[in-house]
Design a protein around this motif. Structure first.
Motif, PDB file in Angstrom:
ATOM      1  N   HIS A 176      18.633   5.193  14.412  1.00 38.84           N
ATOM      2  CA  HIS A 176      18.210   6.135  13.193  1.00 38.84           C
ATOM      3  C   HIS A 176      19.021   6.221  11.924  1.00 38.84           C
ATOM      4  CE1 HIS A 176      17.425  10.372  12.036  1.00 38.84           C
ATOM      5  NE2 HIS A 176      16.834   9.651  11.315  1.00 38.84           N
ATOM      6  N   LEU A 177      20.339   6.381  12.151  1.00 38.25           N
ATOM      7  CA  LEU A 177      21.213   6.543  11.039  1.00 38.25           C
ATOM      8  C   LEU A 177      21.491   5.297  10.360  1.00 38.25           C
ATOM      9  CD1 LEU A 177      23.621   9.241  12.222  1.00 38.25           C
ATOM     10  CD2 LEU A 177      21.534   9.625  11.173  1.00 38.25           C
ATOM     11  N   GLU A 180      18.498   4.926   8.027  1.00 38.06           N
ATOM     12  CA  GLU A 180      18.949   6.068   6.917  1.00 38.06           C
ATOM     13  C   GLU A 180      19.998   5.444   6.058  1.00 38.06           C
ATOM     14  OE1 GLU A 180      16.861   8.971   6.565  1.00 38.06           O
ATOM     15  OE2 GLU A 180      15.733   7.978   7.972  1.00 38.06           O
ATOM     16  N   LYS A 183      18.049   3.170   3.754  1.00 39.30           N
ATOM     17  CA  LYS A 183      17.287   3.854   2.891  1.00 39.30           C
ATOM     18  C   LYS A 183      18.168   4.249   1.496  1.00 39.30           C
ATOM     19  CE  LYS A 183      14.748   7.249   4.283  1.00 39.30           C
ATOM     20  NZ  LYS A 183      14.013   8.052   5.414  1.00 39.30           N
ATOM     21  N   HIS A 192      10.482   8.058   9.059  1.00 45.43           N
ATOM     22  CA  HIS A 192      10.824   7.742  10.288  1.00 45.43           C
ATOM     23  C   HIS A 192      10.040   8.256  11.631  1.00 45.43           C
ATOM     24  CE1 HIS A 192      13.885   8.962  13.767  1.00 45.43           C
ATOM     25  NE2 HIS A 192      13.740   7.708  13.735  1.00 45.43           N
ATOM     26  N   GLN A 328      21.208  12.060   3.690  1.00 47.68           N
ATOM     27  CA  GLN A 328      19.930  12.077   4.104  1.00 47.68           C
ATOM     28  C   GLN A 328      19.295  13.202   4.372  1.00 47.68           C
ATOM     29  OE1 GLN A 328      19.945   9.029   2.033  1.00 47.68           O
ATOM     30  NE2 GLN A 328      18.051   8.648   3.435  1.00 47.68           N
ATOM     31  N   ILE A 330      19.629  15.066   7.114  1.00 47.24           N
ATOM     32  CA  ILE A 330      19.060  14.854   8.547  1.00 47.24           C
ATOM     33  C   ILE A 330      19.378  16.076   9.278  1.00 47.24           C
ATOM     34  CG2 ILE A 330      19.081  13.472  10.640  1.00 47.24           C
ATOM     35  CD1 ILE A 330      19.829  10.995   8.998  1.00 47.24           C
ATOM     36  N   GLN A 334      14.693  16.277  13.367  1.00 46.99           N
ATOM     37  CA  GLN A 334      13.777  15.208  12.447  1.00 46.99           C
ATOM     38  C   GLN A 334      13.535  14.156  13.446  1.00 46.99           C
ATOM     39  OE1 GLN A 334      16.538  14.701   9.145  1.00 46.99           O
ATOM     40  NE2 GLN A 334      14.788  15.065   7.837  1.00 46.99           N
TER      41      GLN A 334
END
Length: 334
Positions: A176-177, A180, A183, A192, A328, A330, A334
Motif C-alpha cells: 500500500h505505502l 502511495e 503516487k 486504493h 499522502q 493516510i 483507509q
C-alpha cells in the motif's frame, strides 16, 4: 605547617583511573565469556504471522541452519495477530539475553505511524541483529491496460488522475505505502482498494475487476508467464529469479525503492557480544550456496546486513514511511 591528612578511604587520580580501566576490562572479559558460553539452551525465533506464509517460510529456512551452527535448537514460535504486533510485544518484553529473537518485517516500522497506541517502540525496543531477506513486490496490470513499461505506466497515471484503481493486501502494508509513494512522486491520484491477499487480487486483475495490483514476485511471475496478466514493474531495483525481464520502477522514477524487508531483532539491551555472535551466525547462514534458490521459491531475495548498518537503516526506513503517511494523509481506516 601541618600537611593535610588524606581520608583513609580516598584514592589518587591515577589509582582511580587504574581501577576504572580494570573494571572495564573485567566487564569486557565477562561479556566475552558469556558470549562464548552462549547459547546453552534453545532459542525462540518469534514470527508474527501464521505457519505457511512467506515470513514463516523464511524463518523455517534459517532456523535449522542457525541450530547447526550454534549447537542449540532454534525453535520457530508463531505469535500471530495484529500484523506482527503481538510477536513484537512479546519480543520487546522478553529478557535481553539472546534467547528470544524475532523475525520482524517492515510492517512494524509502518505501524507506529498509523496506530494510536503501541505497547513498544519498533526502533527503541529492539536491538537489531541482522537483515536477512527482502520480499520484492511487483506491480501487475490487466492485459487491457495500455502501459507496457514503467515509464508508460507513470505517464498513464499522471495523464488520468482518478481514473484507475489499485489493489493491495491491506492498509499499512508496504504494498500500500509503496504505491502511495509512487503516487506522490508521480503527482497523481489512484484509488486504493484493500484486499486480503494476492489470492484475491490476482483473479480480479486478470478479469479486469481492478486494473492494477501490487503482489509478491511469486504471485506475479507465475501468472505473467501464463499470459493472464502483465507484470509491469518491480518496486525495488532488483533482478528477480525467473522474472529477469521485469523492469524496475526506478527506470521511470530514479531512486524509487519500496520493498518489505525481513530482519532478526533481539530485545533492547541484549549484550553486544551476543548480538555479534548471532549476527555472524546469520551471515554464515545467508552465505550458503543454496539459500538464494530456496528463498526464490517464496519470492524472497537474500539480503544480509550486519547489526551496525541495520540499526541506522531501520531508523531511516521508519522515517521514510512516516513521511509517506503524512504526505499522502493516510490513516489506519483507509
Amino acid at each position: 605547617m601541618t600537611t593535610p591528612r588524606k581520608h583513609p578511604f580516598s584514592i589518587g587520580r591515577r589509582s582511580a583511573l587504574a581501577l576504572a580501566l580494570a573494571l572495564a576490562a573485567a566487564a569486557v572479559t565477562s561479556n566475552t565469556a558469556w558470549a562464548q558460553a552462549f547459547p546453552n539452551k534453545p532459542i525462540r525465533l518469534l514470527v508474527g504471522y501464521s505457519a505457511g506464509g512467506g515470513v514463516d517460510a523464511m524463518a523455517r529456512l534459517i532456523a535449522p541452519r542457525m541450530s547447526t551452527l550454534l549447537g542449540e535448537q532454534v525453535v520457530v514460535d508463531n505469535r500471530t495477530g495484529a500484523a506482527g504486533l503481538i510477536a513484537g510485544d512479546a519480543t520487546a518484553r522478553a529478557a535481553p539475553d539472546g534467547y528470544t529473537l524475532m523475525l520482524g518485517d517492515s510492517s512494524l516500522l509502518i505501524a507506529q505511524h498509523l496506530q494510536a497506541r503501541m505497547s513498544f517502540d519498533p526502533v527503541k525496543s529492539f536491538t537489531p541483529v541482522a537483515g536477512v531477506f527482502t520480499l520484492p513486490l511487483v506491480i501487475v496490470v490487466n492485459n487491457d491496460v495500455p502501459a507496457k513499461t514503467p515509464a508508460e505506466f507513470v505517464k498513464l497515471l499522471k495523464d488520468n488522475p482518478g481514473r484507475y484503481s489499485y489493489a493491495t493486501s491491506g492498509v499499512g502494508t508496504v504494498h500500500h505505502l509503496g504505491f502511495e509513494m509512487l503516487k506522490g512522486k508521480a503527482g497523481t491520484f489512484v484509488v486504493h482498494i484493500p484486499y486480503r491477499g494476492a489470492s484475491q487480487i490476482v483473479p480480479d486483475v486478470m478479469s479486469g475487476q481492478v486494473p492494477i495490483g501490487v503482489v509478491s514476485a511469486t504471485a506475479a511471475i507465475a501468472q505473467a508467464k501464463a499470459g493472464k496478466l502483465r507484470a509491469l514493474a518491480v518496486m525495488n531495483p532488483v533482478k528477480l529469479a525467473g522474472g529477469e525481464d521485469i523492469a524496475p520502477l526506478s527506470d521511470a522514477l530514479p531512486g524509487f525503492s519500496a520493498v518489505p524487508r525481513l530482519y532478526v531483532l533481539a530485545p533492547a539491551g541484549t549484550p553486544a557480544a551476543i548480538v555479534e555472535k548471532l549476527s555472524d551466525t546469520l551471515r554464515k547462514v545467508m552465505e550458503a550456496p543454496d539459500i538464494a534458490q530456496i528463498a526464490a521459491q517464496q519470492g524472497a531475495v537474500p539480503a544480509y546486513m550486519p547489526a551496525g548498518p541495520l540499526t541506522a537503516d531501520i531508523v531511516r526506513e521508519s522515517a521514510e514511511w512516516g513521511k509517506v503517511i503524512r504526505e499522502q494523509k493516510i490513516t489506519a481506516g483507509q
